[in-house]
Design a protein around this motif. Sequence first.
Motif, PDB file in Angstrom:
ATOM      1  N   SER A 190       0.823  -1.207   0.000  1.00 28.10           N
ATOM      2  CA  SER A 190       0.000   0.000   0.000  1.00 28.10           C
ATOM      3  C   SER A 190       0.856   1.255   0.000  1.00 28.10           C
ATOM      4  N   ILE A 191       0.249   2.395  -0.267  1.00 33.39           N
ATOM      5  CA  ILE A 191       0.966   3.664  -0.379  1.00 33.39           C
ATOM      6  C   ILE A 191       1.435   4.194   0.971  1.00 33.39           C
ATOM      7  N   ILE A 192       1.029   3.566   2.060  1.00 35.19           N
ATOM      8  CA  ILE A 192       1.497   4.004   3.382  1.00 35.19           C
ATOM      9  C   ILE A 192       2.765   3.280   3.806  1.00 35.19           C
ATOM     10  N   ASP A 193       3.171   2.257   3.051  1.00 35.30           N
ATOM     11  CA  ASP A 193       4.380   1.506   3.396  1.00 35.30           C
ATOM     12  C   ASP A 193       5.606   2.407   3.275  1.00 35.30           C
ATOM     13  N   ASP A 194       6.597   2.169   4.139  1.00 31.89           N
ATOM     14  CA  ASP A 194       7.803   3.006   4.138  1.00 31.89           C
ATOM     15  C   ASP A 194       8.530   2.997   2.793  1.00 31.89           C
ATOM     16  N   SER A 195       8.399   1.916   2.038  1.00 36.54           N
ATOM     17  CA  SER A 195       9.118   1.801   0.764  1.00 36.54           C
ATOM     18  C   SER A 195       8.322   2.358  -0.422  1.00 36.54           C
ATOM     19  N   SER A 196       7.133   2.896  -0.148  1.00 34.19           N
ATOM     20  CA  SER A 196       6.278   3.375  -1.235  1.00 34.19           C
ATOM     21  C   SER A 196       6.589   4.823  -1.593  1.00 34.19           C
ATOM     22  N   ASN A 197       6.793   5.076  -2.896  1.00 33.55           N
ATOM     23  CA  ASN A 197       6.956   6.428  -3.438  1.00 33.55           C
ATOM     24  C   ASN A 197       6.240   6.478  -4.780  1.00 33.55           C
ATOM     25  N   LEU A 198       5.437   7.480  -4.984  1.00 33.14           N
ATOM     26  CA  LEU A 198       4.736   7.606  -6.258  1.00 33.14           C
ATOM     27  C   LEU A 198       4.561   9.067  -6.634  1.00 33.14           C
ATOM     28  N   SER A 199       4.357   9.290  -7.902  1.00 33.60           N
ATOM     29  CA  SER A 199       4.175  10.637  -8.413  1.00 33.60           C
ATOM     30  C   SER A 199       2.713  11.041  -8.301  1.00 33.60           C
ATOM     31  N   GLY A 200       2.459  12.145  -7.614  1.00 36.83           N
ATOM     32  CA  GLY A 200       1.109  12.666  -7.483  1.00 36.83           C
ATOM     33  C   GLY A 200       1.029  14.070  -8.034  1.00 36.83           C
ATOM     34  N   MET A 201      -0.173  14.602  -8.083  1.00 41.56           N
ATOM     35  CA  MET A 201      -0.337  15.990  -8.519  1.00 41.56           C
ATOM     36  C   MET A 201      -1.608  16.567  -7.920  1.00 41.56           C
ATOM     37  N   ALA A 202      -1.585  17.896  -7.763  1.00 45.79           N
ATOM     38  CA  ALA A 202      -2.764  18.598  -7.268  1.00 45.79           C
ATOM     39  C   ALA A 202      -3.806  18.624  -8.373  1.00 45.79           C
ATOM     40  N   LEU A 203      -5.013  18.184  -8.066  1.00 44.48           N
ATOM     41  CA  LEU A 203      -6.044  18.072  -9.092  1.00 44.48           C
ATOM     42  C   LEU A 203      -6.412  19.439  -9.673  1.00 44.48           C
ATOM     43  N   THR A 204      -6.383  20.488  -8.842  1.00 47.37           N
ATOM     44  CA  THR A 204      -6.827  21.816  -9.295  1.00 47.37           C
ATOM     45  C   THR A 204      -5.793  22.533 -10.154  1.00 47.37           C
ATOM     46  N   THR A 205      -4.497  22.253  -9.950  1.00 52.65           N
ATOM     47  CA  THR A 205      -3.447  23.000 -10.652  1.00 52.65           C
ATOM     48  C   THR A 205      -2.516  22.127 -11.469  1.00 52.65           C
ATOM     49  N   SER A 206      -2.593  20.801 -11.291  1.00 52.96           N
ATOM     50  CA  SER A 206      -1.696  19.838 -11.952  1.00 52.96           C
ATOM     51  C   SER A 206      -0.252  19.966 -11.502  1.00 52.96           C
ATOM     52  N   ASP A 207      -0.003  20.649 -10.395  1.00 46.38           N
ATOM     53  CA  ASP A 207       1.359  20.707  -9.849  1.00 46.38           C
ATOM     54  C   ASP A 207       1.720  19.336  -9.295  1.00 46.38           C
ATOM     55  N   ARG A 208       2.872  18.831  -9.713  1.00 49.54           N
ATOM     56  CA  ARG A 208       3.279  17.487  -9.326  1.00 49.54           C
ATOM     57  C   ARG A 208       4.047  17.485  -8.011  1.00 49.54           C
ATOM     58  N   CYS A 209       4.033  16.301  -7.359  1.00 52.13           N
ATOM     59  CA  CYS A 209       4.771  16.114  -6.109  1.00 52.13           C
ATOM     60  C   CYS A 209       5.110  14.644  -5.969  1.00 52.13           C
ATOM     61  N   ILE A 210       5.916  14.335  -4.986  1.00 49.23           N
ATOM     62  CA  ILE A 210       6.232  12.941  -4.661  1.00 49.23           C
ATOM     63  C   ILE A 210       5.527  12.604  -3.350  1.00 49.23           C
ATOM     64  N   VAL A 211       4.716  11.548  -3.395  1.00 52.20           N
ATOM     65  CA  VAL A 211       3.984  11.101  -2.207  1.00 52.20           C
ATOM     66  C   VAL A 211       4.720   9.892  -1.632  1.00 52.20           C
ATOM     67  N   SER A 212       5.073   9.964  -0.349  1.00 54.48           N
ATOM     68  CA  SER A 212       5.873   8.916   0.289  1.00 54.48           C
ATOM     69  C   SER A 212       5.141   8.319   1.473  1.00 54.48           C
TER      70      SER A 212
ATOM     71  N   HIS B  57       0.779  29.264  -8.391  1.00 53.13           N
ATOM     72  CA  HIS B  57      -0.441  28.470  -8.229  1.00 53.13           C
ATOM     73  C   HIS B  57      -0.826  28.381  -6.746  1.00 53.13           C
ATOM     74  N   VAL B  58      -2.103  28.551  -6.515  1.00 51.65           N
ATOM     75  CA  VAL B  58      -2.606  28.505  -5.137  1.00 51.65           C
ATOM     76  C   VAL B  58      -2.989  27.063  -4.791  1.00 51.65           C
ATOM     77  N   ILE B  59      -2.326  26.531  -3.808  1.00 51.40           N
ATOM     78  CA  ILE B  59      -2.632  25.191  -3.276  1.00 51.40           C
ATOM     79  C   ILE B  59      -3.131  25.359  -1.847  1.00 51.40           C
ATOM     80  N   GLN B  60      -4.278  24.768  -1.551  1.00 53.78           N
ATOM     81  CA  GLN B  60      -4.904  24.971  -0.242  1.00 53.78           C
ATOM     82  C   GLN B  60      -5.157  23.640   0.471  1.00 53.78           C
ATOM     83  N   VAL B  61      -5.348  23.756   1.792  1.00 54.47           N
ATOM     84  CA  VAL B  61      -5.769  22.597   2.577  1.00 54.47           C
ATOM     85  C   VAL B  61      -7.137  22.125   2.072  1.00 54.47           C
ATOM     86  N   GLY B  62      -7.255  20.826   1.875  1.00 54.42           N
ATOM     87  CA  GLY B  62      -8.495  20.252   1.354  1.00 54.42           C
ATOM     88  C   GLY B  62      -8.436  19.922  -0.118  1.00 54.42           C
TER      89      GLY B  62
END
Length: 286
Positions: free
Chosen positions: A175-197, A218-223
């Motif tokens: 699962s994505i909560i495992d310590d060895s998990s890393n995947l490419s994510g992005m903010a749905l509203t702005t398409s700004d990418r990030c690494i989710v660990s 780009h404005v990224i907000q909580v939620g």
Amino acid sequence: MKKKNQKNSKNKYWFAGLTLTCILLMGLSMFYEKIQGPLKAAAAVTVIPMQQGISYMGTLLGDVSENFTTLQDVKKENAQLKEKIETLQIENNNLQQEKYELERLKELMKLDQNYADYEKTAAHVIGTESDNWFHVFTIDKGSNDGIKKDMNVIAGSGLVGIVTKVGPNWATVRSIIDDSSNLSGMALTTSDRCIVSGDLKLINEGKIKFDRMENNEHVIQVGDQIVTSHISNKYLQGILIGYISEINVDSNNLTRSGYITPAVDFKNLQEVLVIMKTKQDLTNEK
């Protein structure tokens, strides 16, 4: 003449005897009248209380016998009621389980509709490496069911993880909560990418982390929603990972990082959906 005198003598004896008997009876009658009072008094002191005691004991024994019979009936009825209660509790537990299972199935059906473009199969979770979190677990579907390595797994409202090992009738999911998990994510509203660990220490607080998101205008907000990005080499695009719960600008002032609340409850996974095509399969089809 002699016989006649003898006969008269016998008659005199009979008369005398009858007279004495009458006198004796008259005397006894007078004596009884005199002793009747004392006898009655003695009887009142001795015989009557005994009779009353015997009568009371008889009544008491009758009541005890009746109460014992009633007690036996009550115990029997109580045992029957307990049996009925146990039966009702079992039925209630079964109904509760069916209710929760129905709710989970409805949730899976809704998830299936949200990702209707992908063919999926349902599977049950049958084992886990941890009692607390489903960071690595086993499902009851395998190669016999068309499951392959790198297939994406979803549940709840979004992404669970990816298939890492496959047997004939089982498969392992990381699962994505495992310590060895890393995947490419992005903010749905702005398409700004990030690494989710994944981070098993953070998940105790109900969150996972992200970093390396560009610090731009780009404005990224909580939620805001974080989904899988199009550049991930194994994860399909657009699957919900979770919601931003905290965001900060890094000390280099070039990137942003923060935390995500996952869309899946990783403490209570029972059923999952496996997307039946890998990212590579879809790439090859194009």
